[in-house]
Design an enzyme around this catalytic site. Sequence first.
Site, short mmCIF file in Angstrom:
data_model
loop_
_atom_site.label_atom_id
_atom_site.label_comp_id
_atom_site.label_asym_id
_atom_site.label_seq_id
_atom_site.Cartn_x
_atom_site.Cartn_y
_atom_site.Cartn_z
N LYS A 280 44.81 48.77 23.24
CA LYS A 280 43.92 47.71 24.19
C LYS A 280 43.19 48.80 25.29
O LYS A 280 44.09 50.07 25.36
CB LYS A 280 44.55 46.95 24.91
CG LYS A 280 43.73 45.90 25.48
CD LYS A 280 43.36 44.80 24.52
CE LYS A 280 42.44 43.78 25.32
NZ LYS A 280 42.05 42.69 24.32
N VAL B 190 35.52 25.36 27.90
CA VAL B 190 34.95 25.21 26.92
C VAL B 190 33.80 26.43 26.88
O VAL B 190 32.65 26.11 27.20
CB VAL B 190 33.95 23.87 26.67
CG1 VAL B 190 34.82 23.03 25.90
CG2 VAL B 190 33.79 23.28 28.14
N VAL C 176 34.59 30.17 22.73
CA VAL C 176 35.67 29.92 21.81
C VAL C 176 35.90 28.25 21.84
O VAL C 176 35.64 27.24 20.80
CB VAL C 176 37.02 30.41 21.63
CG1 VAL C 176 37.98 29.91 20.64
CG2 VAL C 176 37.03 31.72 21.75
N1 LIG Z 1 36.43 35.04 22.10
C1 LIG Z 1 37.24 35.25 21.04
O1 LIG Z 1 37.10 35.60 19.73
C2 LIG Z 1 39.07 35.31 21.43
C3 LIG Z 1 39.65 35.85 20.64
C4 LIG Z 1 41.28 35.49 20.77
C5 LIG Z 1 41.60 35.02 22.08
N2 LIG Z 1 40.70 34.73 23.02
C6 LIG Z 1 40.90 34.21 24.26
O2 LIG Z 1 40.48 32.75 24.23
C7 LIG Z 1 40.19 32.40 25.62
C8 LIG Z 1 38.70 32.00 25.86
O3 LIG Z 1 37.78 33.04 25.29
P1 LIG Z 1 36.33 32.79 25.37
O4 LIG Z 1 35.65 33.94 24.61
O5 LIG Z 1 35.91 31.65 24.66
O6 LIG Z 1 36.06 33.01 27.02
P2 LIG Z 1 34.76 32.38 27.89
O7 LIG Z 1 34.86 33.41 28.91
O8 LIG Z 1 33.55 32.49 27.20
O9 LIG Z 1 35.37 31.06 28.19
C9 LIG Z 1 36.20 30.61 29.02
C10 LIG Z 1 36.02 29.25 29.77
O10 LIG Z 1 37.08 29.09 30.26
C11 LIG Z 1 36.86 28.41 31.53
N3 LIG Z 1 38.00 28.45 32.69
C12 LIG Z 1 37.93 29.48 33.35
N4 LIG Z 1 39.07 29.22 34.13
C13 LIG Z 1 39.44 27.79 33.76
C14 LIG Z 1 40.33 26.88 34.45
N5 LIG Z 1 41.13 27.23 35.12
N6 LIG Z 1 40.08 25.62 33.71
C15 LIG Z 1 39.22 25.42 33.00
N7 LIG Z 1 38.32 26.28 32.58
C16 LIG Z 1 38.58 27.53 33.00
C17 LIG Z 1 35.46 29.30 31.74
O11 LIG Z 1 34.57 28.59 32.76
C18 LIG Z 1 34.71 29.28 30.57
O12 LIG Z 1 33.78 28.22 30.06
C19 LIG Z 1 40.55 33.72 26.49
O13 LIG Z 1 41.79 33.55 26.87
C20 LIG Z 1 40.45 34.82 25.41
O14 LIG Z 1 41.31 35.98 25.86
C21 LIG Z 1 39.08 34.84 22.63
#
Ligand SMILES: NC(=O)c1ccc[n+]([C@@H]2O[C@H](COP(=O)([O-])OP(=O)(O)OC[C@H]3O[C@@H](n4cnc5c(N)ncnc54)[C@H](O)[C@@H]3O)[C@@H](O)[C@H]2O)c1
Length: 357
Positions: free
Chosen positions: A80, A181, A184
């Site tokens: 990372k 939402v 992912v």
């Molecule tokens: N994008 C990927 O392919 C991927 C892969 C593995 C893991 N992840 C993990 O999945 C999670 C989501 O990733 P993403 O790419 O969708 O991120 P993103 O930033 O697009 O979405 C996160 C969402 O969570 C909301 N949020 C933040 N804090 C919050 C809270 N306290 N309560 C409710 N909602 C809240 C944000 O407003 C946003 O809509 C992260 O933890 C990320 O590390 C993502």
Amino acid sequence: MGVFEAIGTDTHEEVTFGIDHPSGLRTIIAIHSTALGPALGGTRFFPYASEEDALVDVLRLSRGMTYKSAAAGLDLGGGKAVIIGDPRTMKSERLLRAYAGVVDSLGGRYITAEDVGTTMDDMAIIRRGTRHVAGLPSTFGGSGDPSPATARGVQRAMEAVADTIWGSRDLAGRRIAVQGVGKVGMSLVERLTAVGAEIVVADVDPAAVDRAVDAHCAKPVEMDDVYGVDCDIFSPCALGATLNEHTIPLLRCAAVVGSANNQLAVAEDAVRLQGREILYAPDFVANAGGVINIAAESQSYSAQRAASMVDAIYDNVKAVLQRAAAEGINARDAAERVAEERIEAVGSLRLRAGATG
Ligand SMILES: NC(=O)c1ccc[n+]([C@@H]2O[C@H](COP(=O)([O-])OP(=O)(O)OC[C@H]3O[C@@H](n4cnc5c(N)ncnc54)[C@H](O)[C@@H]3O)[C@@H](O)[C@H]2O)c1
């Protein structure tokens, strides 16, 4: 805490610090393990409060990538990178290309990709300074945004949990509460409504909630109320550590399956969930769809082949849950054992063969 003290708490192979004064670049790249292959993991560009916070985060996240790729059966190790600073004000071509130089200096032992604070377009710039980049836009022959693949994998993990609890992988009629939402979470909501699940959503961003309600007829709840929603599956898809000693007692679900990294605040939270008879699909097994999709770039990328590789998350979750039941341990410990055994067995073969990446 000193640098060596921080690194000494785990078994990282290498930690590299990079700096470029004109652009303000300060980066740390941690290679946790290359036993199974080159260490793949995204670049997090984040305004850490201190250099120590950045170091602790990169060490923790790189270790997590080792386990994620190992448990997913990939020929990849764990790494990372973090760039310290605010991406909105600091990001520049010079900074990204200086960063690319640091990645390149590692000779392919570390492969970078997008993460919080970096985008696919940034990866395209970094690609100009190093070939050790994955998750490029499809116009560059890459696999594009990993989020839909991550959502697909989370759905497969939910199906594995459903089959374990209710004897059928069908999610039709299941009530699923999705916390977050974003990229992912929204893709997951779309997939789940398409198979007839009933969706409840919460997000700090009201616009994201509105989109889920308008496009997918999701039912909105306040952020703090999402833990107490009476549902079949609670799905953390926002930030890490939302499952802790305060929130676990509030849950009214049969299972937890989501995309967020490091969902449990501390390891004991796996025991807390088990104590409440809530089945937990370990995050690094359930959310591996994105890294599996990126790994599929190593041979000429095919979306169809990548999707079938992601579908194997169903079997991976089943195997972990069966092992936990057979050995009387919690699901998180079972998943770590699966990953460690593979690193031990296959990694030693690879090292004997003298492979470097
Ligand atoms: N994008 C990927 O392919 C991927 C892969 C593995 C893991 N992840 C993990 O999945 C999670 C989501 O990733 P993403 O790419 O969708 O991120 P993103 O930033 O697009 O979405 C996160 C969402 O969570 C909301 N949020 C933040 N804090 C919050 C809270 N306290 N309560 C409710 N909602 C809240 C944000 O407003 C946003 O809509 C992260 O933890 C990320 O590390 C993502």
